[in-house]
Design an enzyme around this catalytic site. Structure first.
Site, PDB file in Angstrom:
ATOM      1  N   LYS A 108       0.821  -1.218   0.000  1.00 18.49           N
ATOM      2  CA  LYS A 108       0.000   0.000   0.000  1.00 18.49           C
ATOM      3  C   LYS A 108       0.853   1.266   0.000  1.00 18.49           C
ATOM      4  O   LYS A 108       0.612   2.169  -0.795  1.00 18.49           O
ATOM      5  CB  LYS A 108      -0.930   0.033   1.231  1.00 18.49           C
ATOM      6  CG  LYS A 108      -1.956  -1.081   1.268  1.00 18.49           C
ATOM      7  CD  LYS A 108      -2.896  -0.946   2.456  1.00 18.49           C
ATOM      8  CE  LYS A 108      -2.204  -1.079   3.806  1.00 18.49           C
ATOM      9  NZ  LYS A 108      -1.678  -2.425   4.099  1.00 18.49           N
TER      10      LYS A 108
ATOM     11  N   ARG B  58      -1.315  -8.909  13.150  1.00 26.08           N
ATOM     12  CA  ARG B  58      -1.825  -7.831  12.292  1.00 26.08           C
ATOM     13  C   ARG B  58      -2.697  -8.403  11.176  1.00 26.08           C
ATOM     14  O   ARG B  58      -3.697  -7.799  10.785  1.00 26.08           O
ATOM     15  CB  ARG B  58      -0.659  -7.015  11.726  1.00 26.08           C
ATOM     16  CG  ARG B  58      -0.081  -6.057  12.779  1.00 26.08           C
ATOM     17  CD  ARG B  58       1.317  -5.592  12.445  1.00 26.08           C
ATOM     18  NE  ARG B  58       1.422  -4.969  11.151  1.00 26.08           N
ATOM     19  CZ  ARG B  58       2.520  -4.968  10.398  1.00 26.08           C
ATOM     20  NH1 ARG B  58       3.613  -5.583  10.815  1.00 26.08           N
ATOM     21  NH2 ARG B  58       2.528  -4.359   9.245  1.00 26.08           N
TER      22      ARG B  58
HETATM   23  N1  LIG Z   1      -6.592   3.502  10.884  1.00 24.38           N
HETATM   24  C1  LIG Z   1      -5.945   2.969  11.932  1.00 24.38           C
HETATM   25  N2  LIG Z   1      -6.638   2.599  13.036  1.00 24.38           N
HETATM   26  C2  LIG Z   1      -6.036   2.069  14.084  1.00 24.38           C
HETATM   27  N3  LIG Z   1      -4.713   1.823  14.152  1.00 24.38           N
HETATM   28  C3  LIG Z   1      -3.960   2.161  13.096  1.00 24.38           C
HETATM   29  C4  LIG Z   1      -4.534   2.764  11.926  1.00 24.38           C
HETATM   30  N4  LIG Z   1      -3.537   3.006  11.028  1.00 24.38           N
HETATM   31  C5  LIG Z   1      -2.395   2.570  11.597  1.00 24.38           C
HETATM   32  N5  LIG Z   1      -2.636   2.062  12.838  1.00 24.38           N
HETATM   33  C6  LIG Z   1      -1.621   1.473  13.756  1.00 24.38           C
HETATM   34  O1  LIG Z   1      -0.346   1.486  13.114  1.00 24.38           O
HETATM   35  C7  LIG Z   1       0.129   0.136  12.844  1.00 24.38           C
HETATM   36  C8  LIG Z   1       0.891   0.106  11.508  1.00 24.38           C
HETATM   37  O2  LIG Z   1       0.047   0.581  10.482  1.00 24.38           O
HETATM   38  P1  LIG Z   1       0.514   0.551   8.939  1.00 24.38           P
HETATM   39  O3  LIG Z   1       1.851   1.139   8.806  1.00 24.38           O
HETATM   40  O4  LIG Z   1      -0.579   1.190   8.162  1.00 24.38           O
HETATM   41  O5  LIG Z   1       0.603  -0.994   8.652  1.00 24.38           O
HETATM   42  P2  LIG Z   1       0.777  -1.740   7.275  1.00 24.38           P
HETATM   43  O6  LIG Z   1       0.946  -0.719   6.179  1.00 24.38           O
HETATM   44  O7  LIG Z   1       1.992  -2.580   7.445  1.00 24.38           O
HETATM   45  O8  LIG Z   1      -0.473  -2.546   7.135  1.00 24.38           O
HETATM   46  C9  LIG Z   1      -1.137  -0.718  12.894  1.00 24.38           C
HETATM   47  O9  LIG Z   1      -0.861  -2.071  13.199  1.00 24.38           O
HETATM   48  C10 LIG Z   1      -1.914   0.004  14.019  1.00 24.38           C
HETATM   49  O10 LIG Z   1      -1.420  -0.308  15.293  1.00 24.38           O
HETATM   50 MG   LIG Z   2       1.977   0.640   5.185  1.00 28.71          MG
END
Ligand SMILES: Nc1ncnc2c1ncn2[C@@H]1O[C@H](COP(=O)(O)OP(=O)(O)O)[C@@H](O)[C@H]1O
Ligand SMILES: [Mg+2]
Length: 196
Positions: free
Chosen positions: A15, A146
């Site tokens: 993403k 996750r």
């Molecule tokens: N919209 C959201 N709501 C709740 N927690 C969030 C949100 N966005 C990010 N987080 C927190 O930040 C962490 C890392 O997010 P992100 O970098 O977007 O993960 P990835 O891109 O690897 O799926 C999540 O596991 C969560 O703890």
């Molecule tokens: Mg990300």
């Protein structure tokens, strides 16, 4: 051109990488809640202090905190003509909040890009990223957590947007340019042309 977009997909689907390209192509900011939280953690802000343990466990930060953060980010001048959200909304409560926020502005989401990828394939990608970027939530246990949280809480929001006819599915496995080309084709076919 103006566009209000969301990119969703399981952890490690790519993403962040694609979000940067799409945002550049449309001239809109890419807003990543994960990046904003990580910056706050690194800087030791009160928000960062609250978020760190939650993130390290692979759980979601409470909607109350996340929603406020997104509201203030979307109120910045550069988001006036559009934005690409990466990592938000992730819960049904966040979808409802975003709907209300955009309704106040008289706008709405134009498309939700879903990067589709097999979660087992993605564990390897994330473990490699852990070596390169040292993210504290990229160990195998947290990655599985996750993925589970994604399946339980975020997959249902895709159905909600799907019911509104907004979701475009894109195969997320392949090279960065290859996936970018697929996103470009999918958005063009929905009346959102841009050189991704
Ligand atoms: N919209 C959201 N709501 C709740 N927690 C969030 C949100 N966005 C990010 N987080 C927190 O930040 C962490 C890392 O997010 P992100 O970098 O977007 O993960 P990835 O891109 O690897 O799926 C999540 O596991 C969560 O703890
Ligand atoms: Mg990300």
């Amino acid at each position: 051109m103006s566009a209000r977009l969301i990119i969703v997909g399981p952890p490690g689907a790519g993403k962040g990488t694609q979000a940067g390209r799409i945002a550049d192509a449309f001239g809109i900011p890419a807003v990543s809640t994960g990046d904003i939280f990580r910056k706050n953690v690194a800087e030791g802000t009160p928000l960062g202090v609250q978020a760190k343990a939650i993130m390290d466990a692979g759980d979601y930060v409470p909607d109350s905190l996340t929603n406020e953060l997104v509201k203030s980010r979307l109120n910045e001048a550069d988001a006036e003509n559009g934005f690409l959200l990466d990592g938000y909304p992730r819960t049904v409560g966040q979808v409802e909040y975003l709907d209300a926020l955009l309704a106040e502005q008289g706008t709405g989401i134009d498309a939700v890009i879903q990067l589709v990828a097999d979660q087992d394939e993605l564990v390897g990608r994330l473990l490699k990223r852990a070596e390169e970027q040292g993210r504290s939530d990229d160990n195998e246990e947290t990655i599985r957590r996750r993925q589970q949280v994604y399946t339980e809480q975020t997959a249902p929001i895709v159905s909600a947007y799907g019911a509104r006819g907004l979701v475009v599915d894109v195969d997320g496995l392949g090279g960065i340019d290859e996936v970018g080309d697929r996103i470009q084709a999918a958005l063009s076919s929905r009346g959102l042309p841009a050189a991704v």
